[in-house]
Design a protein around this motif. Structure first.
Motif, PDB file in Angstrom:
ATOM      1  N   ALA A  74       0.865  -1.174   0.000  1.00 42.64           N
ATOM      2  CA  ALA A  74       0.000   0.000   0.000  1.00 42.64           C
ATOM      3  C   ALA A  74       0.904   1.226   0.000  1.00 42.64           C
ATOM      4  O   ALA A  74       1.885   1.279   0.741  1.00 42.64           O
ATOM      5  N   LEU A  75       0.583   2.188  -0.853  1.00 39.88           N
ATOM      6  CA  LEU A  75       1.294   3.465  -0.896  1.00 39.88           C
ATOM      7  C   LEU A  75       0.297   4.524  -0.446  1.00 39.88           C
ATOM      8  O   LEU A  75      -0.650   4.836  -1.169  1.00 39.88           O
ATOM      9  N   HIS A  76       0.508   5.037   0.744  1.00 47.31           N
ATOM     10  CA  HIS A  76      -0.433   5.963   1.356  1.00 47.31           C
ATOM     11  C   HIS A  76      -0.020   7.401   1.081  1.00 47.31           C
ATOM     12  O   HIS A  76       1.115   7.789   1.335  1.00 47.31           O
ATOM     13  N   GLY A  77      -0.967   8.169   0.551  1.00 50.59           N
ATOM     14  CA  GLY A  77      -0.761   9.592   0.341  1.00 50.59           C
ATOM     15  C   GLY A  77      -1.676  10.367   1.265  1.00 50.59           C
ATOM     16  O   GLY A  77      -2.406   9.789   2.070  1.00 50.59           O
ATOM     17  N   ALA A  78      -1.652  11.674   1.148  1.00 50.47           N
ATOM     18  CA  ALA A  78      -2.487  12.520   1.997  1.00 50.47           C
ATOM     19  C   ALA A  78      -3.972  12.257   1.775  1.00 50.47           C
ATOM     20  O   ALA A  78      -4.759  12.265   2.717  1.00 50.47           O
ATOM     21  N   GLU A  79      -4.357  12.006   0.522  1.00 55.29           N
ATOM     22  CA  GLU A  79      -5.772  11.810   0.198  1.00 55.29           C
ATOM     23  C   GLU A  79      -6.126  10.396  -0.227  1.00 55.29           C
ATOM     24  O   GLU A  79      -7.250   9.958  -0.020  1.00 55.29           O
ATOM     25  N   HIS A  80      -5.190   9.696  -0.863  1.00 61.88           N
ATOM     26  CA  HIS A  80      -5.518   8.417  -1.485  1.00 61.88           C
ATOM     27  C   HIS A  80      -4.474   7.360  -1.163  1.00 61.88           C
ATOM     28  O   HIS A  80      -3.327   7.673  -0.868  1.00 61.88           O
ATOM     29  N   THR A  86       3.661  -6.571  -6.645  1.00 62.76           N
ATOM     30  CA  THR A  86       4.969  -6.792  -7.256  1.00 62.76           C
ATOM     31  C   THR A  86       5.297  -8.281  -7.331  1.00 62.76           C
ATOM     32  O   THR A  86       6.471  -8.655  -7.316  1.00 62.76           O
ATOM     33  N   LEU A  87       4.259  -9.131  -7.400  1.00 63.98           N
ATOM     34  CA  LEU A  87       4.494 -10.577  -7.472  1.00 63.98           C
ATOM     35  C   LEU A  87       5.456 -10.900  -8.613  1.00 63.98           C
ATOM     36  O   LEU A  87       6.355 -11.710  -8.479  1.00 63.98           O
ATOM     37  N   ASN A  88       5.268 -10.237  -9.748  1.00 68.21           N
ATOM     38  CA  ASN A  88       6.228 -10.321 -10.842  1.00 68.21           C
ATOM     39  C   ASN A  88       7.124  -9.098 -10.694  1.00 68.21           C
ATOM     40  O   ASN A  88       6.658  -7.969 -10.864  1.00 68.21           O
ATOM     41  N   PRO A  89       8.400  -9.266 -10.340  1.00 71.45           N
ATOM     42  CA  PRO A  89       9.263  -8.108 -10.077  1.00 71.45           C
ATOM     43  C   PRO A  89       9.415  -7.165 -11.265  1.00 71.45           C
ATOM     44  O   PRO A  89       9.752  -6.004 -11.084  1.00 71.45           O
ATOM     45  N   ARG A  90       9.164  -7.645 -12.484  1.00 69.26           N
ATOM     46  CA  ARG A  90       9.305  -6.780 -13.655  1.00 69.26           C
ATOM     47  C   ARG A  90       8.009  -6.078 -14.024  1.00 69.26           C
ATOM     48  O   ARG A  90       8.015  -4.940 -14.481  1.00 69.26           O
ATOM     49  N   PHE A  91       6.873  -6.746 -13.879  1.00 65.87           N
ATOM     50  CA  PHE A  91       5.595  -6.157 -14.273  1.00 65.87           C
ATOM     51  C   PHE A  91       4.721  -5.979 -13.036  1.00 65.87           C
ATOM     52  O   PHE A  91       4.173  -6.939 -12.509  1.00 65.87           O
ATOM     53  N   TRP A  92       4.609  -4.741 -12.591  1.00 64.28           N
ATOM     54  CA  TRP A  92       3.839  -4.422 -11.395  1.00 64.28           C
ATOM     55  C   TRP A  92       2.426  -4.020 -11.798  1.00 64.28           C
ATOM     56  O   TRP A  92       2.212  -3.426 -12.854  1.00 64.28           O
ATOM     57  N   GLN A  93       1.480  -4.313 -10.931  1.00 63.02           N
ATOM     58  CA  GLN A  93       0.109  -3.859 -11.127  1.00 63.02           C
ATOM     59  C   GLN A  93      -0.211  -2.837 -10.048  1.00 63.02           C
ATOM     60  O   GLN A  93      -0.064  -3.128  -8.867  1.00 63.02           O
ATOM     61  N   LEU A  94      -0.605  -1.649 -10.463  1.00 61.17           N
ATOM     62  CA  LEU A  94      -1.025  -0.605  -9.538  1.00 61.17           C
ATOM     63  C   LEU A  94      -2.554  -0.566  -9.554  1.00 61.17           C
ATOM     64  O   LEU A  94      -3.157  -0.469 -10.619  1.00 61.17           O
ATOM     65  N   HIS A  95      -3.157  -0.683  -8.387  1.00 54.83           N
ATOM     66  CA  HIS A  95      -4.613  -0.659  -8.245  1.00 54.83           C
ATOM     67  C   HIS A  95      -4.986   0.525  -7.356  1.00 54.83           C
ATOM     68  O   HIS A  95      -4.297   0.811  -6.378  1.00 54.83           O
ATOM     69  N   ALA A  96      -6.095   1.168  -7.673  1.00 58.76           N
ATOM     70  CA  ALA A  96      -6.559   2.284  -6.847  1.00 58.76           C
ATOM     71  C   ALA A  96      -8.033   2.543  -7.105  1.00 58.76           C
ATOM     72  O   ALA A  96      -8.554   2.209  -8.172  1.00 58.76           O
ATOM     73  N   THR A  97      -8.674   3.140  -6.120  1.00 57.89           N
ATOM     74  CA  THR A  97     -10.036   3.630  -6.297  1.00 57.89           C
ATOM     75  C   THR A  97     -10.043   5.155  -6.328  1.00 57.89           C
ATOM     76  O   THR A  97     -11.101   5.761  -6.338  1.00 57.89           O
ATOM     77  N   ALA A  98      -8.873   5.747  -6.348  1.00 58.70           N
ATOM     78  CA  ALA A  98      -8.753   7.203  -6.458  1.00 58.70           C
ATOM     79  C   ALA A  98      -9.276   7.636  -7.825  1.00 58.70           C
ATOM     80  O   ALA A  98      -9.345   6.831  -8.752  1.00 58.70           O
ATOM     81  N   PRO A  99      -9.623   8.917  -7.983  1.00 53.84           N
ATOM     82  CA  PRO A  99     -10.040   9.405  -9.301  1.00 53.84           C
ATOM     83  C   PRO A  99      -8.956   9.144 -10.350  1.00 53.84           C
ATOM     84  O   PRO A  99      -7.756   9.163 -10.055  1.00 53.84           O
ATOM     85  N   ALA A 100      -9.380   8.916 -11.586  1.00 53.70           N
ATOM     86  CA  ALA A 100      -8.457   8.569 -12.674  1.00 53.70           C
ATOM     87  C   ALA A 100      -7.351   9.609 -12.842  1.00 53.70           C
ATOM     88  O   ALA A 100      -6.196   9.245 -13.090  1.00 53.70           O
ATOM     89  N   ASP A 101      -7.662  10.900 -12.698  1.00 50.82           N
ATOM     90  CA  ASP A 101      -6.624  11.916 -12.874  1.00 50.82           C
ATOM     91  C   ASP A 101      -5.539  11.791 -11.812  1.00 50.82           C
ATOM     92  O   ASP A 101      -4.366  12.028 -12.081  1.00 50.82           O
TER      93      ASP A 101
END
Length: 129
Positions: A74-80, A86-101
């Protein structure tokens, strides 16, 4: 700590939860889930190498990294909060419910500030090199 399946179940619940509600399973903000593919080139193609690169990236983006489970962060920011698999060290998947922008801004900033990261892309069907 949730395992990968618990996390995916929480993300699925978040899709159907009303916006502005409580965190789903105490973890994920309700909303539409966005997933981005990142190509990573850590110094070492291993979980430790991925962790080092992810930690450096989080610090540079002023996010706080915390490990949720095996190769799940988890990467925690001020708002999101952004979640990185990183199961595959080369191809990471970033998931979020934050707004697309917000998701796009984080991806652009990560890629623009580190040559070891790039956006993942998939060729069109029928493409040959």
């Amino acid at each position: 700590m949730p395992d990968r399946q618990d996390f995916l179940n929480s993300m699925t619940k978040a899709i159907g939860s009303p916006l502005g509600g409580e965190l789903v399973d105490g973890l994920v903000a309700p909303g539409t889930v966005k997933t981005r593919l990142l190509e990573a080139h850590p110094a070492e193609m291993s979980p430790d190498g991925a962790q080092a690169l992810l930690s450096e990236t989080a610090e540079r983006l002023e996010l706080r990294a915390s490990k949720l489970g095996d190769e799940l962060w988890a990467l925690h920011g001020a708002e999101h909060t952004f979640f990185v698999d990183t199961l595959n060290p080369r191809f990471w998947q970033l998931h979020a419910t934050a707004p697309a922008d917000k998701v796009n801004r984080v991806v652009r900033e990560a890629v623009a500030t580190d040559p070891r990261l790039d956006t993942g892309w998939l060729p069109k069907p029928g493409y040959t090199a």
